[in-house]
Design an enzyme around this catalytic site. Structure first.
Site, PDB file in Angstrom:
ATOM      1  N   HIS A   8       0.864  -1.196   0.000  1.00  0.00           N
ATOM      2  CA  HIS A   8       0.000   0.000   0.000  1.00  0.00           C
ATOM      3  C   HIS A   8       0.892   1.235   0.000  1.00  0.00           C
ATOM      4  O   HIS A   8       1.430   1.635   1.030  1.00  0.00           O
ATOM      5  CB  HIS A   8      -0.890   0.015   1.242  1.00  0.00           C
ATOM      6  CG  HIS A   8      -1.887   1.141   1.265  1.00  0.00           C
ATOM      7  ND1 HIS A   8      -2.851   1.223   2.240  1.00  0.00           N
ATOM      8  CD2 HIS A   8      -2.073   2.216   0.463  1.00  0.00           C
ATOM      9  CE1 HIS A   8      -3.596   2.307   2.035  1.00  0.00           C
ATOM     10  NE2 HIS A   8      -3.126   2.924   0.959  1.00  0.00           N
ATOM     11  N   HIS A  38       1.640   5.337  -1.748  1.00  0.00           N
ATOM     12  CA  HIS A  38       1.329   6.515  -2.553  1.00  0.00           C
ATOM     13  C   HIS A  38       2.635   7.130  -3.054  1.00  0.00           C
ATOM     14  O   HIS A  38       3.544   7.395  -2.257  1.00  0.00           O
ATOM     15  CB  HIS A  38       0.584   7.559  -1.721  1.00  0.00           C
ATOM     16  CG  HIS A  38      -0.735   7.086  -1.204  1.00  0.00           C
ATOM     17  ND1 HIS A  38      -1.915   7.299  -1.884  1.00  0.00           N
ATOM     18  CD2 HIS A  38      -1.065   6.405  -0.072  1.00  0.00           C
ATOM     19  CE1 HIS A  38      -2.922   6.773  -1.191  1.00  0.00           C
ATOM     20  NE2 HIS A  38      -2.426   6.230  -0.085  1.00  0.00           N
ATOM     21  N   LYS A  61      -8.832  -0.424  -6.424  1.00  0.00           N
ATOM     22  CA  LYS A  61      -8.958   0.253  -5.134  1.00  0.00           C
ATOM     23  C   LYS A  61     -10.354   0.826  -4.946  1.00  0.00           C
ATOM     24  O   LYS A  61     -10.851   1.573  -5.791  1.00  0.00           O
ATOM     25  CB  LYS A  61      -7.916   1.376  -5.020  1.00  0.00           C
ATOM     26  CG  LYS A  61      -7.987   2.176  -3.728  1.00  0.00           C
ATOM     27  CD  LYS A  61      -7.673   1.301  -2.497  1.00  0.00           C
ATOM     28  CE  LYS A  61      -7.752   2.127  -1.220  1.00  0.00           C
ATOM     29  NZ  LYS A  61      -6.477   2.785  -0.915  1.00  0.00           N
ATOM     30  N   HIS A  64     -10.282   0.979   1.328  1.00  0.00           N
ATOM     31  CA  HIS A  64     -10.198   1.937   2.432  1.00  0.00           C
ATOM     32  C   HIS A  64     -11.462   1.746   3.259  1.00  0.00           C
ATOM     33  O   HIS A  64     -12.555   2.154   2.842  1.00  0.00           O
ATOM     34  CB  HIS A  64     -10.101   3.371   1.904  1.00  0.00           C
ATOM     35  CG  HIS A  64      -9.992   4.407   2.987  1.00  0.00           C
ATOM     36  ND1 HIS A  64      -8.843   5.140   3.191  1.00  0.00           N
ATOM     37  CD2 HIS A  64     -10.876   4.819   3.929  1.00  0.00           C
ATOM     38  CE1 HIS A  64      -9.024   5.960   4.215  1.00  0.00           C
ATOM     39  NE2 HIS A  64     -10.263   5.789   4.666  1.00  0.00           N
ATOM     40  N   HIS A 111      -4.754  -0.608   5.923  1.00  0.00           N
ATOM     41  CA  HIS A 111      -4.407   0.197   7.103  1.00  0.00           C
ATOM     42  C   HIS A 111      -5.375  -0.015   8.274  1.00  0.00           C
ATOM     43  O   HIS A 111      -6.093   0.902   8.680  1.00  0.00           O
ATOM     44  CB  HIS A 111      -4.268   1.678   6.762  1.00  0.00           C
ATOM     45  CG  HIS A 111      -5.318   2.263   5.845  1.00  0.00           C
ATOM     46  ND1 HIS A 111      -6.665   2.044   5.988  1.00  0.00           N
ATOM     47  CD2 HIS A 111      -5.192   3.081   4.777  1.00  0.00           C
ATOM     48  CE1 HIS A 111      -7.321   2.690   5.052  1.00  0.00           C
ATOM     49  NE2 HIS A 111      -6.443   3.337   4.305  1.00  0.00           N
ATOM     50  N   ASP A 113       1.210   2.697   3.549  1.00  0.00           N
ATOM     51  CA  ASP A 113       0.342   3.843   3.295  1.00  0.00           C
ATOM     52  C   ASP A 113       1.138   5.143   3.341  1.00  0.00           C
ATOM     53  O   ASP A 113       0.592   6.196   3.673  1.00  0.00           O
ATOM     54  CB  ASP A 113      -0.824   3.888   4.286  1.00  0.00           C
ATOM     55  CG  ASP A 113      -1.914   4.878   3.871  1.00  0.00           C
ATOM     56  OD1 ASP A 113      -2.011   5.176   2.666  1.00  0.00           O
ATOM     57  OD2 ASP A 113      -2.657   5.345   4.754  1.00  0.00           O
TER      58      ASP A 113
END
Length: 349
Positions: free
Chosen positions: A13, A15, A99, A136, A174, A247
């Site tokens: 995970h 970004h 996602k 999420h 998460h 994350d």
């Protein structure tokens, strides 16, 4: 144990953002991880296979010279994602997952899903083509307390989703609560979960006590100490359906230190070292390799990495900020120490 050699881990995970900041971010992860699931919440979001392939090419071009880091791409699910797009994504060979952002749940999620019922055909196609749905897991109803949004999602959304799509492989991303740990343990073998370093090491006091700390603000937010303890027990237990997902989410310093700071904690420059610190705190370093290097690859049905890396117990102090495009980014532990170092890391700050 002052030195630990493990199979090179993966980040399930991550970004990276895009544009002129991509090269400022990707090298931190490339120094630590063999592969990473790359989040699609760009502006505009990565909703098509064509966009995912193009983003992958930009990511590969931004890697350090000689890096073998492999970005595993995702599609951004919307109310209108057609099953045919899922089929194209699976056929591309570069898209690993889809996602699901509940609309309005976090950064750049306004185009996310408003009603799971509208995604039935896409969800069926994800299962049919053996992709993974990364979620999420929070509801966004204004009447639900922000500290209860994860628990509400489990009962109101995820339970029915798993029942309605019995072949769907799901990663609940998460985790932040004891309730979520219990839900995953009791769930089917096709339900996995990622845990971040910040949720293993901090609780909501670290966000709010003594003043608001914007660089500790992420979504889902940090929870109670009992939740942190449950997450740490799960991560260090050896359970094969809990695995590493940082994350790590970069934002320029001014976007964090403002009246409406962005959600996201930048951990890429020290993520693996923070996990080592958390595992070491409970005498579980021997189980870090499973959590970081084996469980995620096994869950996704991918081969484990063959390379290794070594961590050394040697404190290092992080700088107050790091370059980020034309500005600066503040990593977790900025100006403070982390107890472990990655041996031979050319990118250490």
């Amino acid at each position: 144990m002052d030195s630990l050699t493990i199979t090179q881990p993966d980040d399930w995970h991550l970004h990276l953002r895009d544009g002129d900041v991509l090269a400022d971010v990707v090298h931190w992860s490339a120094a630590r991880f063999g592969r990473a699931i790359i989040m699609p919440n760009l502006v505009p979001p990565v909703t098509t296979t064509e966009a995912a392939v193009a983003y992958r090419e930009r990511t590969l071009a931004a890697r350090p010279a000689g890096s073998g880091f492999e970005p595993l791409m995702t599609l951004y699910l919307t109310d209108n994602t057609p099953a045919a797009e899922i089929e194209r994504a699976a056929a591309s060979g570069v898209v690993q997952a889809v996602k699901l952002y509940p609309a309005g749940a976090t950064t750049n999620s306004d185009s996310g899903v408003t009603d799971l019922g509208r995604c039935h055909d896409a969800l069926e196609a994800i299962a049919e083509h053996d992709l993974t749905l990364c979620i999420h897991g929070e509801v966004t109803a204004p009447g639900v307390d922000i500290f209860d949004r994860e628990a509400a999602f489990l009962d109101e959304r995820l339970g029915p989703l798993l029942d309605a799509h019995p072949r769907l492989r799901v990663v609940l991303e998460h985790l932040t609560t004891r309730r979520a740990v219990e839900f995953v343990r009791a769930g089917p073998e096709r339900l996995g979960a990622t845990i971040t370093p910040q949720h293993l090491l901090m609780n909501r006091n670290d966000l709010l006590a003594g003043g608001i700390r914007p660089h500790h603000y992420c979504l889902p937010v940090l929870k109670r100490e009992r939740d942190r303890e449950a997450l740490l027990e799960a991560a260090t237990s050896g359970h094969p359906r809990f695995f590493l997902g940082t994350d790590s989410a970069p934002h320029e310093r001014g976007q964090k230190e403002t009246a409406c700071g962005c959600a996201g904690i930048f951990t890429a420059p020290l993520a693996l070292e923070l996990y080592a610190e958390a595992f070491d705190a409970v005498g579980a370093l021997a189980r870090l390799e499973g959590f970081a290097s084996h469980h995620g690859a096994d869950f996704y049905g991918l081969p484990r990495n063959r390379d290794t890396l070594t961590l050394r117990r040697a404190p290092r102090r992080l700088p107050d900020a790091l370059p980020y495009g034309r500005g600066w980014i503040v990593p977790l532990r900025a100006g403070a120490e982390v107890a472990w170092q990655l041996a031979g890391d050319p990118a250490s700050p």
